[in-house]
Write a protein that holds these residues in place. Structure first.
Motif, PDB file in Angstrom:
ATOM      1  N   LYS A 174       0.846  -1.198   0.000  1.00  0.00           N
ATOM      2  CA  LYS A 174       0.000   0.000   0.000  1.00  0.00           C
ATOM      3  C   LYS A 174       0.881   1.248   0.000  1.00  0.00           C
ATOM      4  N   SER A 175       0.267   2.416  -0.264  1.00  0.00           N
ATOM      5  CA  SER A 175       1.014   3.687  -0.261  1.00  0.00           C
ATOM      6  C   SER A 175       1.643   3.954   1.111  1.00  0.00           C
ATOM      7  N   ASP A 176       2.707   4.796   1.080  1.00  0.00           N
ATOM      8  CA  ASP A 176       3.393   5.231   2.314  1.00  0.00           C
ATOM      9  C   ASP A 176       3.178   6.751   2.447  1.00  0.00           C
ATOM     10  N   PRO A 177       2.015   7.184   2.954  1.00  0.00           N
ATOM     11  CA  PRO A 177       1.655   8.602   2.838  1.00  0.00           C
ATOM     12  C   PRO A 177       2.298   9.532   3.881  1.00  0.00           C
ATOM     13  N   PHE A 178       2.563  10.748   3.405  1.00  0.00           N
ATOM     14  CA  PHE A 178       2.890  11.855   4.330  1.00  0.00           C
ATOM     15  C   PHE A 178       2.204  13.119   3.826  1.00  0.00           C
ATOM     16  N   LEU A 179       2.070  14.091   4.727  1.00  0.00           N
ATOM     17  CA  LEU A 179       1.307  15.309   4.442  1.00  0.00           C
ATOM     18  C   LEU A 179       2.217  16.527   4.552  1.00  0.00           C
ATOM     19  N   GLU A 180       2.087  17.444   3.597  1.00  0.00           N
ATOM     20  CA  GLU A 180       2.817  18.722   3.668  1.00  0.00           C
ATOM     21  C   GLU A 180       1.812  19.866   3.698  1.00  0.00           C
ATOM     22  N   GLY A 237      13.257   9.422  -3.432  1.00  0.00           N
ATOM     23  CA  GLY A 237      12.991  10.862  -3.328  1.00  0.00           C
ATOM     24  C   GLY A 237      11.995  11.355  -4.358  1.00  0.00           C
ATOM     25  N   LYS A 238      11.623  10.508  -5.326  1.00  0.00           N
ATOM     26  CA  LYS A 238      10.615  10.923  -6.312  1.00  0.00           C
ATOM     27  C   LYS A 238       9.250  10.483  -5.783  1.00  0.00           C
ATOM     28  N   HIS A 239       8.729  11.262  -4.870  1.00  0.00           N
ATOM     29  CA  HIS A 239       7.479  10.876  -4.223  1.00  0.00           C
ATOM     30  C   HIS A 239       6.306  11.036  -5.199  1.00  0.00           C
ATOM     31  N   ASP A 240       5.367  10.117  -5.087  1.00  0.00           N
ATOM     32  CA  ASP A 240       4.203  10.173  -5.980  1.00  0.00           C
ATOM     33  C   ASP A 240       3.118  11.066  -5.376  1.00  0.00           C
ATOM     34  N   PHE A 241       2.575  11.917  -6.219  1.00  0.00           N
ATOM     35  CA  PHE A 241       1.509  12.832  -5.789  1.00  0.00           C
ATOM     36  C   PHE A 241       0.198  12.040  -5.622  1.00  0.00           C
TER      37      PHE A 241
END
Length: 556
Positions: A174-180, A237-241
């Protein structure tokens, strides 16, 4: 120091030298009543001019608008001035009648003036005084000045975000999400405010609660747009939007008292391409808590009094007071170092003490009638009431007690710290910000009871008090520097550290050729932060804030 022609320049220099932590801007609102007019046929056109004193000279800082034909003007223009706790800032308000045909000032146009210090206005919040003209009251005319701190908003916010049903961007997990969160600036640039940690392998993450200052989040503007982006972390480092949404601090405040605020997380590309696209998940703000940080002025304006106590070293190492080489010698024209230090620091503290009564003690002398050594005797010899009226009262008590004492020893200061700490600990029972104690110790030498003194200071660091030690004369004061915990943490002999740094040590000789104001600045510069650290650390709010709030609006 070179002569300053400008009050702001000298203020800037003060900041440079002492790195004053307590520079605050204060707004002053002005109103006048019953202005007597120079010609009875018409009402005056008043304007108030604010002047500040710098190096004995008055300089105009600013002036209000002119209010036409008015004897009870309430001016809309505010004066904004820099406030330094550790300086006596003398102000002069002059009311002039400015007739419409000229903007200059003539002697005939002067309707009255009022002098005070900025400290007096700040501590009283609202200062009303009669207007004086050539030394006499100008009829029944008076002026009222109201002070309000122009605070950069120091409050901070605690935010707690989670999400559910986020888009899955990874094939095998599954995705590994973070919030900015970004703040949108006035110039259309964006400023990163906070980035959460990554929650691995989870489409329904709950991110850790975080704190951020209101200034940082929205520059104090609750309607400022905030842009929030959810990413799927990638180790390269190329995080997916995943998606984004917009909000404001105002909207986030909806998540107070148990409510939640939710946003759809949108991927604009998907939205444009897919007909039945709803969203890429939901982001939830579970809580928004606002923590108010109070400033030194909040406490002073809320009615907190500075209780100022003096302790003077009468040990034999000072020399016989009758001898002109003695540090206690009373010269007919030239005050000794003890008096210079006492007056320089005391004059500033007295503006923040409503009764202007100062307890004054001595230590290290044999005192009448039995001539036993005492380390905490009242210099007015009235143990039941050691208070002196004003700084002048302390000076007089000091001069009159000298001939009656036998200078002796040793140099023990723990007893006097304990004495003031006893008053300060009684104050803690009130659970209010009503009295903060400053003990000024003037001593000529290295103290003998270092272990007891360290113990006393560690105990006092839990109380509403600060200790200022001024070293008088030419002794080696290197041991004293350890009490001022700036370079290392002061500990009691048992190893207990101070809760907060409350001691400031300064050798008088560093200021022998400087102005009294320079000494005062140096020893008092840390006090405002010490006051704030104590009360904020204990979660004690300023008293009567409601009164302060209500004084913000000037009654017509």
């Amino acid at each position: 120091m070179k002569k300053m022609s400008n009050i702001y320049e000298s203020a800037a220099n003060t900041l440079g030298i002492f790195n004053s932590p307590c520079l605050t801007k204060v707004e002053l609102r002005v109103a006048c009543k019953s202005i007597s007019d120079r010609d009875a046929l018409s009402k005056p056109d008043p304007c108030v001019i604010l002047k500040m004193q710098s190096h004995g000279q008055w300089f105009e800082v600013d002036r209000t608008e002119v209010i036409r034909t008015c004897i009870n003007p309430v001016f809309s223009k505010l004066f904004t001035v820099d406030f330094y706790f550790e300086e006596v800032q003398r102000l002069r308000f002059e009311v002039h009648d400015i007739s419409s045909n000229h903007n200059g000032l003539k002697e005939a146009d002067f309707l009255g003036g009022m002098e005070c210090t900025l400290g007096q206005i700040v501590s009283q919040r609202k200062l009303s005084k009669s207007l004086l003209k050539h030394g006499n009251t100008a009829g029944k005319s008076s002026i009222t000045v109201i002070a309000e701190e122009l605070s950069g908003n120091d409050d901070y916010v605690e935010l707690s975000f989670s999400a559910r049903k986020l888009d899955d961007k990874d094939f095998f997990s599954k995705s590994d999400p973070f919030l900015e969160i970004f703040r949108m600036n006035d110039d259309a640039t964006q400023q990163l405010v906070h980035r959460t940690e990554v929650v691995m392998n989870n489409l329904n993450p709950a991110w850790k609660t975080f704190k951020v200052s209101v200034n940082s989040l929205c520059s104090g503007d609750e309607d400022r747009r905030l842009k929030c982006i959810v990413w799927d972390w990638d180790s390269n480092g190329k995080h997916d939007f995943i998606g984004e949404f917009s909000s404001t601090f105002k909207e986030m405040r909806g998540a107070m008292e148990g409510r939640q605020v939710q946003w759809e997380c949108i991927n604009p590309k998907y939205k444009a391409k897919k007909k039945n696209y709803k969203n890429s998940g939901i982001v939830i703000l579970n809580q928004c808590k606002i923590h108010k940080m109070h400033s030194f002025l909040d406490y002073i304006m809320g009615g907190c009094q500075i209780q100022f106590t003096v302790a003077i070293d009468f040990t034999a190492s000072n020399g016989d007071p009758r001898n002109s080489c003695s540090l206690h010698y009373i010269h007919p024209y030239q005050p000794n170092e003890y008096l210079k230090a006492l007056v320089a620091v005391g004059e500033i503290c007295q503006d923040y003490d409503s009764d202007k009564m100062f307890p004054a003690f001595g230590f290290g002398a044999r005192i009448p009638p039995e001539y036993k050594v005492s380390h905490d005797f009242a210099i007015n010899f009235n143990e039941d009431n050691p208070e002196c009226a004003g700084i002048q009262g302390v000076v007089e008590a000091y001069q009159s007690c000298l001939p009656k004492l036998q200078l002796y020893g040793p140099t023990n200061i723990a007893p006097i710290i304990q004495k003031v700490a006893k008053s300060a600990s009684e104050e803690t029972n009130t659970k209010e910000a009503s009295q903060y104690f400053i003990l000024l110790i003037l001593t000529d030498g290295v103290i003998t009871d270092m272990a007891d003194t360290r113990e006393a200071i560690v105990h006092a660091s839990h109380l509403p008090m600060s200790v200022i030690i001024v070293g008088v004369g030419n002794a080696d004061f290197s041991d004293m520097q350890m009490l001022d915990g700036d370079d290392g943490i002061l500990r009691s002999p048992k190893g207990e550290p101070v809760l907060r740094d409350i001691v400031q040590f300064v050798p008088f000789r560093n200021f022998k050729h400087a102005s009294p104001a320079a000494l005062a600045k140096s020893v008092l510069a840390e006090v405002p932060n010490q006051v704030v650290d104590y009360y904020n650390g204990k979660g004690i709010k300023p008293k009567c804030m409601s009164e302060y709030e209500s004084s913000r609006t000037l009654a017509p």
